[in-house]
Design a protein around this motif. Structure first.
Motif, PDB file in Angstrom:
ATOM      1  N   GLY A 116       0.768  -1.242   0.000  1.00  0.00           N
ATOM      2  CA  GLY A 116       0.000   0.000   0.000  1.00  0.00           C
ATOM      3  C   GLY A 116       0.793   1.282   0.000  1.00  0.00           C
ATOM      4  O   GLY A 116       0.203   2.365   0.007  1.00  0.00           O
ATOM      5  N   ALA A 117       2.121   1.218   0.005  1.00  0.00           N
ATOM      6  CA  ALA A 117       2.929   2.434  -0.073  1.00  0.00           C
ATOM      7  C   ALA A 117       2.913   2.965  -1.509  1.00  0.00           C
ATOM      8  O   ALA A 117       2.734   2.206  -2.461  1.00  0.00           O
ATOM      9  N   PRO A 118       3.115   4.279  -1.691  1.00  0.00           N
ATOM     10  CA  PRO A 118       3.147   4.823  -3.052  1.00  0.00           C
ATOM     11  C   PRO A 118       4.437   4.480  -3.786  1.00  0.00           C
ATOM     12  O   PRO A 118       4.498   4.525  -5.007  1.00  0.00           O
ATOM     13  N   PHE A 119       5.485   4.150  -3.041  1.00  0.00           N
ATOM     14  CA  PHE A 119       6.777   3.768  -3.603  1.00  0.00           C
ATOM     15  C   PHE A 119       7.578   3.124  -2.484  1.00  0.00           C
ATOM     16  O   PHE A 119       7.175   3.123  -1.329  1.00  0.00           O
ATOM     17  N   GLY A 120       8.724   2.577  -2.827  1.00  0.00           N
ATOM     18  CA  GLY A 120       9.626   2.101  -1.785  1.00  0.00           C
ATOM     19  C   GLY A 120       9.925   0.619  -1.834  1.00  0.00           C
ATOM     20  O   GLY A 120       9.216  -0.183  -2.438  1.00  0.00           O
ATOM     21  N   SER A 146      11.378  13.172   3.615  1.00  0.00           N
ATOM     22  CA  SER A 146       9.976  12.845   3.945  1.00  0.00           C
ATOM     23  C   SER A 146       9.561  11.462   3.465  1.00  0.00           C
ATOM     24  O   SER A 146       8.422  11.260   3.041  1.00  0.00           O
ATOM     25  N   ALA A 147      10.465  10.519   3.556  1.00  0.00           N
ATOM     26  CA  ALA A 147      10.112   9.141   3.206  1.00  0.00           C
ATOM     27  C   ALA A 147       9.189   8.521   4.243  1.00  0.00           C
ATOM     28  O   ALA A 147       8.665   7.424   4.037  1.00  0.00           O
ATOM     29  N   ASN A 148       8.979   9.225   5.355  1.00  0.00           N
ATOM     30  CA  ASN A 148       8.097   8.699   6.405  1.00  0.00           C
ATOM     31  C   ASN A 148       6.670   8.481   5.917  1.00  0.00           C
ATOM     32  O   ASN A 148       5.954   7.647   6.456  1.00  0.00           O
ATOM     33  N   PHE A 149       6.239   9.227   4.885  1.00  0.00           N
ATOM     34  CA  PHE A 149       4.888   9.042   4.362  1.00  0.00           C
ATOM     35  C   PHE A 149       4.737   7.631   3.779  1.00  0.00           C
ATOM     36  O   PHE A 149       3.774   6.920   4.064  1.00  0.00           O
ATOM     37  N   ALA A 150       5.703   7.241   2.953  1.00  0.00           N
ATOM     38  CA  ALA A 150       5.658   5.891   2.371  1.00  0.00           C
ATOM     39  C   ALA A 150       5.837   4.832   3.449  1.00  0.00           C
ATOM     40  O   ALA A 150       5.182   3.781   3.421  1.00  0.00           O
ATOM     41  N   ALA A 151       6.710   5.103   4.414  1.00  0.00           N
ATOM     42  CA  ALA A 151       6.976   4.129   5.482  1.00  0.00           C
ATOM     43  C   ALA A 151       5.731   3.877   6.322  1.00  0.00           C
ATOM     44  O   ALA A 151       5.439   2.738   6.696  1.00  0.00           O
ATOM     45  N   ALA A 152       4.989   4.945   6.628  1.00  0.00           N
ATOM     46  CA  ALA A 152       3.780   4.797   7.438  1.00  0.00           C
ATOM     47  C   ALA A 152       2.741   3.945   6.729  1.00  0.00           C
ATOM     48  O   ALA A 152       2.116   3.061   7.325  1.00  0.00           O
ATOM     49  N   LEU A 153       2.547   4.189   5.427  1.00  0.00           N
ATOM     50  CA  LEU A 153       1.576   3.404   4.674  1.00  0.00           C
ATOM     51  C   LEU A 153       2.014   1.948   4.568  1.00  0.00           C
ATOM     52  O   LEU A 153       1.188   1.034   4.626  1.00  0.00           O
ATOM     53  N   ALA A 154       3.313   1.727   4.423  1.00  0.00           N
ATOM     54  CA  ALA A 154       3.817   0.346   4.366  1.00  0.00           C
ATOM     55  C   ALA A 154       3.609  -0.367   5.692  1.00  0.00           C
ATOM     56  O   ALA A 154       3.242  -1.546   5.727  1.00  0.00           O
ATOM     57  N   LEU A 155       3.833   0.329   6.809  1.00  0.00           N
ATOM     58  CA  LEU A 155       3.600  -0.277   8.120  1.00  0.00           C
ATOM     59  C   LEU A 155       2.150  -0.723   8.271  1.00  0.00           C
ATOM     60  O   LEU A 155       1.862  -1.789   8.806  1.00  0.00           O
ATOM     61  N   GLN A 156       1.232   0.105   7.797  1.00  0.00           N
ATOM     62  CA  GLN A 156      -0.183  -0.279   7.858  1.00  0.00           C
ATOM     63  C   GLN A 156      -0.463  -1.488   6.979  1.00  0.00           C
ATOM     64  O   GLN A 156      -1.182  -2.406   7.373  1.00  0.00           O
ATOM     65  N   GLY A 157       0.094  -1.484   5.762  1.00  0.00           N
ATOM     66  CA  GLY A 157      -0.182  -2.568   4.830  1.00  0.00           C
ATOM     67  C   GLY A 157       0.450  -3.883   5.224  1.00  0.00           C
ATOM     68  O   GLY A 157      -0.105  -4.956   4.980  1.00  0.00           O
ATOM     69  N   ILE A 158       1.622  -3.809   5.832  1.00  0.00           N
ATOM     70  CA  ILE A 158       2.323  -5.017   6.249  1.00  0.00           C
ATOM     71  C   ILE A 158       1.566  -5.746   7.347  1.00  0.00           C
ATOM     72  O   ILE A 158       1.516  -6.981   7.370  1.00  0.00           O
TER      73      ILE A 158
END
Length: 379
Positions: free
Chosen positions: A234-238, A264-276
């Protein structure tokens, strides 16, 4: 669809986490490895994450929520450490670059993404020659690998192999996977020869769902492993590149050298944490439900769904000539089931990619939809 965030809750120290359906749509989408994402849904999920856990600022992809993601992924993959990368291309490149060191050759599959779709980045930017094996096939055997290594070491000018990369599943081969025993034989040999081994596991969780072998067990075979964050988390990239602490130490310098130290890579990291969180369990349920659905569909006339040999989450659906495939697709869409267009190279074939959206409807409802689509599309 029921989702949980127990692991994220434990990671960030919150006592409660509201149950949230990130995609309320009823549509089952047999395309892509994860649930579809849009800018608006990602913004909504970011807001929820910030409200519940607070986004923690990173400094050019160092620290904050990014570091929390790295620790979580290292734990999940059974590795000592992990480093966030902006793309899978860079993750694979830096893995091979560091594993090779001063050895100028790396062996890859001829069908791999790195060999076909990365503009020869490893050769042009790191002076490492990629040696492609198993032309037109999903994987190479140990015997083929040995022959290539011996040729590299036995020439008039020695060109030793520094790394071997295995991509699995192989998207250019309809998501086919490298059998676990073949992987083990290859990595055991690499260890014996002191050749670094890297797993391009962009879709590692698809492979795990198909075989029942855990991601950590796959990762344990290799020195390093890359997993995509945007294909299904669910992250936009990464991407995540994991390995030993020694391997990852200072790797952020190489990342920044190649322009990958994003702010500001924290935006992608936060979404990845949720998706994982809970993904492995959801995806395994999705594969179980898909197999049960396909068994029922195969009882119908004029339609058949069979897995590929060594397949993962991509299944070919075959329609007999008495069924209009275009009308079949439109009928499914009218009843909240979305599939790819019919294969232009194989008449009557439609590729179904299983992902967690299959859990949005029960098996019987989905079966009735496919049954109706066949009946309404017969010539």
């Amino acid at each position: 669809m029921e989702t949980t965030n127990r692991h994220v809750t434990q990671l960030l120290g919150s006592d409660t986490m509201p149950i949230r359906d990130a995609s309320p749509s009823h549509t089952v989408i047999f395309r892509g490895d994860g649930e579809p994402k849009t800018p608006s849904t990602m913004l909504q999920q970011l807001t929820e994450f910030d409200q519940n856990f607070t986004l923690k600022k990173d400094t050019y992809s160092l620290g904050g929520t990014v570091e929390q993601l790295e620790k979580k992924c290292a734990e999940m993959l059974g590795k000592e450490a992990a480093v966030f990368m902006p793309t899978g291309t860079l993750a694979n490149h830096l893995a091979i670059r560091k594993l090779c060191g001063i050895k100028p050759r790396a062996i890859v599959q001829e069908q791999s993404h790195l060999y076909n779709d990365s503009g020869d980045c490893v050769t042009r930017l790191s002076n490492i020659n990629l040696i492609p094996l198993a032309q037109g096939c999903p994987y190479f055997t140990l015997e083929t690998l040995k022959a290539a290594v011996e040729q590299a070491e036995g020439g008039r000018v020695i060109n030793p192999v520094g790394a071997v990369m295995v991509e699995s599943p192989v998207r250019r081969q309809s998501g086919k996977i490298v059998p676990f025993d073949e992987m083990k034989a290859v990595t055991d040999y690499c260890r014996e020869k002191q050749i670094g081994s890297h797993l391009d596991g962009a879709r590692l969780y698809m492979m795990s769902g198909a075989t029942g072998i855990s991601p950590a067990d796959y990762a344990a075979l290799f020195d390093t492993v890359y997993v995509s964050l945007y294909k299904y988390f669910g992250a936009p990239f990464g991407a995540i590149l994991a390995g030993t602490t020694e391997f990852t130490d200072g790797l952020y310098h190489d990342r920044r050298m190649f322009g990958g130290g994003l702010a500001s890579a924290n935006f992608a990291a936060a979404l990845a944490l949720q998706g994982i969180d809970g993904f492995e369990k959801r995806f395994n349920r999705a594969m179980t439900q898909a197999r049960a659905l396909f068994d029922e569909i195969n009882a119908l006339k004029s339609i058949n769904v069979e897995p590929f040999e060594h397949g993962s989450n991509i299944f070919p659906l075959k329609l007999e000539s008495d069924v209009d495939s275009t009308r079949f697709v439109k009928t499914l869409e009218a009843h909240s089931v979305s599939v790819s267009r019919p294969d232009s190279d194989h008449v009557g074939r439609i590729m179904l990619t299983v992902n967690p959206t299959i859990l949005r409807q029960d098996i019987q409802d989905l079966f009735c939809t496919f049954e109706r689509a066949v009946k309404e599309s017969q010539r």
